[in-house]
Scaffold this motif. Structure first.
Motif, PDB file in Angstrom:
ATOM      1  N   UNK A 133      -9.122   3.150 -13.435  1.00  0.00           N
ATOM      2  CA  UNK A 133      -9.615   3.624 -14.887  1.00  0.00           C
ATOM      3  C   UNK A 133      -9.181   4.727 -15.527  1.00  0.00           C
ATOM      4  N   UNK A 134      -8.362   5.738 -14.670  1.00  0.00           N
ATOM      5  CA  UNK A 134      -7.932   7.120 -15.127  1.00  0.00           C
ATOM      6  C   UNK A 134      -6.880   7.516 -14.890  1.00  0.00           C
ATOM      7  N   UNK A 135      -6.134   6.743 -14.195  1.00  0.00           N
ATOM      8  CA  UNK A 135      -4.611   7.304 -13.570  1.00  0.00           C
ATOM      9  C   UNK A 135      -3.576   7.254 -14.709  1.00  0.00           C
ATOM     10  N   UNK A 136      -3.782   6.179 -15.619  1.00  0.00           N
ATOM     11  CA  UNK A 136      -2.443   5.758 -16.537  1.00  0.00           C
ATOM     12  C   UNK A 136      -1.398   5.217 -15.539  1.00  0.00           C
ATOM     13  N   UNK A 137      -1.671   4.553 -14.391  1.00  0.00           N
ATOM     14  CA  UNK A 137      -0.760   4.002 -13.737  1.00  0.00           C
ATOM     15  C   UNK A 137      -1.258   2.828 -12.930  1.00  0.00           C
ATOM     16  N   UNK A 138      -0.306   1.782 -12.700  1.00  0.00           N
ATOM     17  CA  UNK A 138      -0.904   0.500 -12.089  1.00  0.00           C
ATOM     18  C   UNK A 138      -1.318   1.124 -10.665  1.00  0.00           C
ATOM     19  N   UNK A 139      -2.241   0.503 -10.253  1.00  0.00           N
ATOM     20  CA  UNK A 139      -3.021   0.639  -8.748  1.00  0.00           C
ATOM     21  C   UNK A 139      -2.814  -0.262  -7.905  1.00  0.00           C
ATOM     22  N   UNK A 140      -2.227  -0.348  -6.832  1.00  0.00           N
ATOM     23  CA  UNK A 140      -2.487  -1.447  -5.860  1.00  0.00           C
ATOM     24  C   UNK A 140      -3.285  -1.185  -4.736  1.00  0.00           C
ATOM     25  N   UNK A 141      -4.495  -1.968  -5.056  1.00  0.00           N
ATOM     26  CA  UNK A 141      -5.681  -2.091  -4.069  1.00  0.00           C
ATOM     27  C   UNK A 141      -5.584  -2.846  -2.918  1.00  0.00           C
ATOM     28  N   UNK A 142      -5.502  -2.146  -1.650  1.00  0.00           N
ATOM     29  CA  UNK A 142      -5.121  -2.761  -0.291  1.00  0.00           C
ATOM     30  C   UNK A 142      -6.585  -2.718   0.502  1.00  0.00           C
ATOM     31  N   UNK A 143      -6.917  -3.717   0.697  1.00  0.00           N
ATOM     32  CA  UNK A 143      -8.255  -3.841   1.810  1.00  0.00           C
ATOM     33  C   UNK A 143      -7.860  -3.508   2.998  1.00  0.00           C
ATOM     34  N   UNK A 144      -8.657  -3.020   3.633  1.00  0.00           N
ATOM     35  CA  UNK A 144      -8.541  -2.469   5.085  1.00  0.00           C
ATOM     36  C   UNK A 144      -7.911  -3.506   6.076  1.00  0.00           C
ATOM     37  N   UNK A 145      -8.442  -4.761   5.811  1.00  0.00           N
ATOM     38  CA  UNK A 145      -7.879  -5.914   6.647  1.00  0.00           C
ATOM     39  C   UNK A 145      -6.395  -6.363   6.494  1.00  0.00           C
ATOM     40  N   UNK A 146      -5.780  -5.863   5.399  1.00  0.00           N
ATOM     41  CA  UNK A 146      -4.416  -6.385   5.204  1.00  0.00           C
ATOM     42  C   UNK A 146      -3.440  -5.672   6.076  1.00  0.00           C
TER      43      UNK A 146
END
Length: 277
Positions: A133-146
């Motif tokens: 919401x605040x970085x101004x950059x795309x964020x790739x969210x990686x779950x721990x199981x990946x």
């Protein structure tokens, strides 16, 4: 468009293996620099103390934080040793969200972790919600199981909003490497299905001009089925290893309240999710 700098946000006393693996893969795929970033702050006890005892407590706490950050740096450098390209570490004694958001200026994409606890420790962890919401950059969210970035199939969760348009543009480097791309919009109760299909078809045509071959799909959530649940079903149907979506907030107070689908994608999805706000 490409990713020239990949930033990976690491957390003290949390699993980091999955996000390190995916960040390293990204750096290799795009011949990008990779920056590891982490911060933690000594959390003072609730009980009162002062004078020499207080100072001793602060010194011991900061020494412990420095040790844990040094361990994170060692883990980061070990994971990126054979990835090639420029490797850099930025650690600090600070509140994690503040430090990482400041460093985001030099990143093209930020890799963070998923499944954050509901009440995360702001002294030790920058939640992916704050980054998205605040970085101004795309964020790739990686779950721990990946354990790898699966680009055999990617799913674009479309909604005709600025956030979704930004997310698709931000994800172009990944979508160009995906073997199959599906653009889907979940039809809500009062939506005109034919109009929605026209919108999705426009997105597919735009992607084609960006050298991405995609297919259009419109899906309706059944009675009592949430949009998040329906999106997960479609992701399963197409075997998506990556979901691309806009991130939506409903609060003007630092966007603290996320929309239902955004909240689900950050905290519950078992797939990698690229989010832009």
């Amino acid at each position: 468009m490409t990713y020239a700098t990949v930033m990976v946000s690491l957390a003290v006393d949390q699993p980091n293996e999955a996000r390190l693996q995916v960040a390293g893969e990204l750096a290799e795929r795009f011949e990008a620099a990779i920056i590891g970033v982490a911060a933690a702050q000594f959390a003072p006890p609730l009980y009162f103390t002062d004078g020499a005892a207080a100072q001793r407590l602060i010194d011991e706490g900061e020494t412990s934080v420095k040790k844990r950050l040094a361990e994170l740096e060692t883990q980061f450098r070990g994971a990126t040793r054979n990835r090639g390209g420029h490797v850099e570490w930025r650690g600090a004694i600070d509140f994690p969200a503040r430090h990482i958001l400041e460093q985001a200026r030099c990143a093209d994409i930020i890799v963070g972790g998923g499944r954050s606890p509901a009440f995360s420790d702001a002294f030790a962890l920058a939640s992916s919600k704050d980054l998205v919401m605040q970085a101004g950059r795309p964020v790739l969210v990686v779950p721990d199981g990946v354990n790898w970035l699966d680009l055999r199939s990617a799913l674009v969760a479309w909604k005709d909003t600025p956030e979704a348009r930004r997310a698709v543009a931000d994800a172009l480097p990944l979508l160009r490497k995906a073997k199959e791309v599906t653009v889907v919009e979940i039809v809500e109760r009062d939506d005109d299905r034919s109009a929605v299909m026209t919108d999705v078809t426009d997105v597919v045509a735009w992607l084609a001009r960006q050298r991405v071959t995609a297919t259009a799909r419109v899906s309706e959530a059944g009675q009592g089925v949430t949009a998040a649940a329906q999106l997960e079903k479609v992701a399963g149907d197409v075997g998506a290893g990556l979901i691309v979506a806009g991130a939506y907030g409903h609060s003007r107070f630092r966007e603290m309240i996320l929309g239902g689908v955004t909240q689900y994608l950050i905290n519950q999805s078992a797939r990698c999710v690229l989010l832009s706000h």
